[in-house]
Design a protein around this motif. Structure first.
Motif, short mmCIF file in Angstrom:
data_model
loop_
_atom_site.label_atom_id
_atom_site.label_comp_id
_atom_site.label_asym_id
_atom_site.label_seq_id
_atom_site.Cartn_x
_atom_site.Cartn_y
_atom_site.Cartn_z
N UNK A 1 -34.36 -73.40 -73.39
CA UNK A 1 -34.54 -72.24 -72.52
C UNK A 1 -34.34 -72.54 -71.06
N UNK A 2 -34.31 -73.82 -70.69
CA UNK A 2 -34.11 -74.16 -69.28
C UNK A 2 -32.64 -74.12 -68.92
N UNK A 3 -32.38 -73.84 -67.64
CA UNK A 3 -31.01 -73.78 -67.13
C UNK A 3 -30.63 -75.13 -66.52
N UNK A 4 -29.45 -75.60 -66.86
CA UNK A 4 -28.96 -76.89 -66.36
C UNK A 4 -27.59 -76.70 -65.73
N UNK A 5 -27.27 -77.58 -64.77
CA UNK A 5 -25.98 -77.50 -64.10
C UNK A 5 -25.02 -78.52 -64.68
N UNK A 6 -23.73 -78.25 -64.54
CA UNK A 6 -22.71 -79.20 -65.01
C UNK A 6 -22.93 -80.54 -64.33
N UNK A 7 -22.95 -81.61 -65.13
CA UNK A 7 -23.18 -82.94 -64.59
C UNK A 7 -24.64 -83.31 -64.46
N UNK A 8 -25.55 -82.38 -64.81
CA UNK A 8 -26.98 -82.66 -64.72
C UNK A 8 -27.44 -83.57 -65.86
N UNK A 9 -28.64 -84.10 -65.72
CA UNK A 9 -29.18 -85.03 -66.71
C UNK A 9 -30.05 -84.26 -67.72
N UNK A 10 -29.77 -84.46 -69.00
CA UNK A 10 -30.50 -83.80 -70.07
C UNK A 10 -31.63 -84.66 -70.64
N UNK A 11 -31.34 -85.93 -70.84
CA UNK A 11 -32.30 -86.81 -71.48
C UNK A 11 -31.90 -88.25 -71.23
N UNK A 12 -32.75 -89.18 -71.67
CA UNK A 12 -32.41 -90.59 -71.66
C UNK A 12 -32.42 -91.10 -73.10
N UNK A 13 -31.72 -92.19 -73.34
CA UNK A 13 -31.76 -92.80 -74.65
C UNK A 13 -31.55 -94.31 -74.51
N UNK A 14 -32.00 -95.03 -75.52
CA UNK A 14 -31.85 -96.48 -75.55
C UNK A 14 -30.78 -96.84 -76.55
N UNK A 15 -29.81 -97.63 -76.13
CA UNK A 15 -28.71 -98.00 -77.03
C UNK A 15 -29.13 -99.12 -77.96
N UNK A 16 -28.32 -99.34 -78.99
CA UNK A 16 -28.55 -100.43 -79.91
C UNK A 16 -29.63 -100.11 -80.92
N UNK A 17 -29.98 -101.09 -81.73
CA UNK A 17 -30.94 -100.88 -82.81
C UNK A 17 -32.35 -101.29 -82.44
N UNK A 18 -32.54 -101.67 -81.16
CA UNK A 18 -33.85 -102.16 -80.77
C UNK A 18 -34.95 -101.18 -81.02
N UNK A 19 -34.70 -99.91 -80.76
CA UNK A 19 -35.76 -98.93 -80.96
C UNK A 19 -35.36 -97.84 -81.90
N UNK A 20 -34.34 -98.09 -82.70
CA UNK A 20 -33.79 -97.02 -83.54
C UNK A 20 -34.76 -96.52 -84.57
N UNK A 21 -35.69 -97.37 -84.99
CA UNK A 21 -36.64 -96.97 -86.01
C UNK A 21 -38.02 -96.71 -85.42
N UNK A 22 -38.06 -96.36 -84.14
CA UNK A 22 -39.34 -96.15 -83.48
C UNK A 22 -40.16 -95.11 -84.21
N UNK A 23 -41.44 -95.42 -84.52
CA UNK A 23 -42.26 -94.45 -85.25
C UNK A 23 -42.56 -93.25 -84.39
N UNK A 24 -42.71 -92.12 -85.05
CA UNK A 24 -43.06 -90.90 -84.32
C UNK A 24 -44.47 -91.02 -83.78
N UNK A 25 -44.70 -90.44 -82.62
CA UNK A 25 -46.03 -90.48 -82.03
C UNK A 25 -47.02 -89.75 -82.92
N UNK A 26 -48.26 -90.26 -82.90
CA UNK A 26 -49.26 -89.68 -83.79
C UNK A 26 -49.55 -88.23 -83.45
N UNK A 27 -49.47 -87.91 -82.13
CA UNK A 27 -49.77 -86.52 -81.77
C UNK A 27 -48.62 -85.59 -82.11
N UNK A 28 -47.49 -86.16 -82.55
CA UNK A 28 -46.38 -85.31 -82.97
C UNK A 28 -46.44 -84.97 -84.45
N UNK A 29 -47.29 -85.69 -85.19
CA UNK A 29 -47.34 -85.52 -86.63
C UNK A 29 -47.62 -84.09 -87.06
#
Length: 514
Positions: free
Chosen positions: A180-208
């Protein structure tokens, strides 16, 4: 310090109104990135940034009237307040990739077994004259593992939907812009970590608890289903209550609709009866924010009514000859060209033929000038689950029947799948709208600005007609031509419609150029 000034606005135009600022003081800007939009009595003018840097003071605010070469704003050149220097959009940027300043180090960029590097998920290039979008749906949650090029979210502009893929394999980090938020071309949407280091990160307990949210969107807040799922439900005639959502907060995904469509009806439990508790009207209403596409449709259609002196003239056409010709050659046509022979190619050809005789219907008004087009870029109005779009068949007047059918078919598939690009919908000079596919017997189509004419097709219905002094049953269709009476006279409009009628009732006229 670099000054941003009002550009030349065109012959005999000396002032404009500041319509929209796309940037605010303190924002980083790249060379040629759109800063603001000006409106004149003729055209809309975009003002690009002359240099890369940081936008400083805005001198002329939205709604202010400015003259040619007037000072609009100032830009501090260079990196500004700690931001990375702007760079031209690369191939990675256009795919929602990371910016040059955030390029991952070689140690983790190859997706090895190490911890990986943090990169940014950026808003891709949205297309010419489009500077912002609304986030429609996030397909992934924070902490989810993602593959390279896997869809992370979908953006909506006022013209098309844009999917944002993951720039690399890894784990989605912090989501910076929510649905629902408005973003501009070239704006930042999110961050992510490359590789498999955190690929299997468990979901946070408060997200369950969110994963167990009911499918009906009753998790305590409104849940927007995936646009692809809405489209699939509309196509299959499946109601929202028949689908169990597997997405975040019970969001319905496209695969959920496929499962619901293939499941035996007996397996689907009957919906629970609603509470008989009396409620006010407000409790029985649903308020849904209009999509950017729907807002643009509403704005443009109302603009056409307010601007053009719109008038509609009608006629009817006997479809006997076209239907007989189509039935006779449809199998050979399909075998040779690999596409079905439909009615749209006949109507497109007939309109191109008529536009040669009545060129003002293929023209447009630009200020006090009339621009005549010596070509036909035919707009074909297409209804989709998200709204009306008008892809353009370019140079339709130079195409064969087969080329027209193939182009219309390709554009129809792209419209259905939400894959139309900006280029697919720009530059039309005349439009055909076929309300007959929905059963419409007669209507008055609204102009598609800045075009001066639109032809409305309708349902083919057998009616008694007097032919050679005898009453015969014929397949008839009402035709409607809406036109801009400022440049198209009644005589020209009627002549155009008569020429279309003649070409359809005797298609040989198209071959003879009569």
């Amino acid at each position: 310090m670099t000054e941003v000034r009002v550009p030349t606005l065109g012959e005999s135009v000396s002032e404009a109104t500041v319509a929209t600022w796309f940037k605010k003081p303190g924002d980083s800007v790249a060379v040629d990135e759109m800063l603001c939009e000006l409106e004149t009595d003729k055209v809309t003018v975009e003002v690009p940034s002359p240099v890369a840097g940081t936008l400083g003071e805005i001198i002329a605010n939205e709604g202010d009237t400015v003259g040619v070469d007037a000072l609009l704003a100032q830009i501090d050149e260079g990196a500004g307040s700690g931001d990375a220097p702007a760079k031209p959009a690369s191939e990675e940027d256009t795919k929602g990739g990371y910016s040059g300043a955030d390029t991952p180090k070689e140690s983790g960029a190859d997706g090895g077994d190490g911890g990986g590097d943090e990169i940014d998920v950026m808003v891709p290039t949205l297309g010419e004259s489009v500077s912002e979008a609304t986030i429609a749906t996030w397909f992934k949650s924070e902490g989810d593992a993602v593959e390279a090029d896997e869809m992370l979210c979908e953006l909506e502009t006022d013209k098309v939907s844009v999917e944002v893929p993951a720039p690399a394999a890894g784990t989605l980090g912090k989501i910076l812009k929510g649905e629902g938020e408005t973003v501009e071309a070239g704006g930042k949407l999110a961050t992510m970590t490359t590789g498999s280091g955190g690929a299997k990160a468990p979901a946070k307990s408060d997200d369950a608890p969110k994963a167990e949210a009911p499918s009906g969107g009753e998790s305590g807040r409104d849940v927007e289903d995936a646009p692809s799922a809405k489209k699939a439900m509309a196509e299959k005639g499946i109601s929202r209550d028949q689908v169990s959502g597997s997405g975040r907060d019970g969001r319905v995904m496209k695969e959920d609709v496929a499962k619901a469509g293939s499941a035996p009806k007996s397996d689907s439990p009957a919906p629970a009866p609603k509470s008989p508790t009396p409620a006010g009207d407000a409790d029985r209403e649903e308020r849904v924010k209009m999509t950017r596409l729907r807002q643009t449709i509403a704005k443009r259609l109302k603009e056409a009514q307010n601007t053009a002196a719109m008038l509609t003239t009608y006629n009817e056409v006997d479809m006997t000859a076209v239907m007989e010709l189509r039935n006779e050659y449809k199998d050979l046509f399909l075998k040779k060209h690999g596409v079905k022979l439909g009615f749209m190619s006949f109507f497109t050809k007939a309109c191109c033929h008529a536009l040669q005789e009545v060129p003002e219907v293929n023209a447009e008004i630009d200020g006090t000038d009339v621009v005549y087009h010596h070509f036909v870029h035919m707009g074909i109005a297409v209804g989709t689950p998200t709204g009306l779009v008008v892809p353009v068949v370019r140079d339709a007047d130079a195409m064969s029947f087969a080329e027209i059918e193939k182009t219309i078919n390709d554009l129809g598939v792209k419209a259905r799948d939400g894959k139309l690009s900006m280029a697919d919908m720009q530059g039309g000079t005349f439009t055909i709208s076929n309300g007959g596919v929905y059963g419409s017997l007669m209507s008055s189509p609204i102009l598609n600005p800045p075009q001066s004419g639109i032809l409305g097709m309708h349902k083919i219905q057998e009616r008694p007609m007097v032919i050679g002094g005898e009453i015969k049953i014929r397949p008839m269709m009402y035709l409607a031509l809406s036109y801009d009476h400022r440049i198209v006279d009644g005589k020209g409009a009627v002549t155009f419609l008569v020429r279309v009628k003649e070409a359809l009732e005797d298609p040989r006229r198209l071959l003879m150029d009569l």
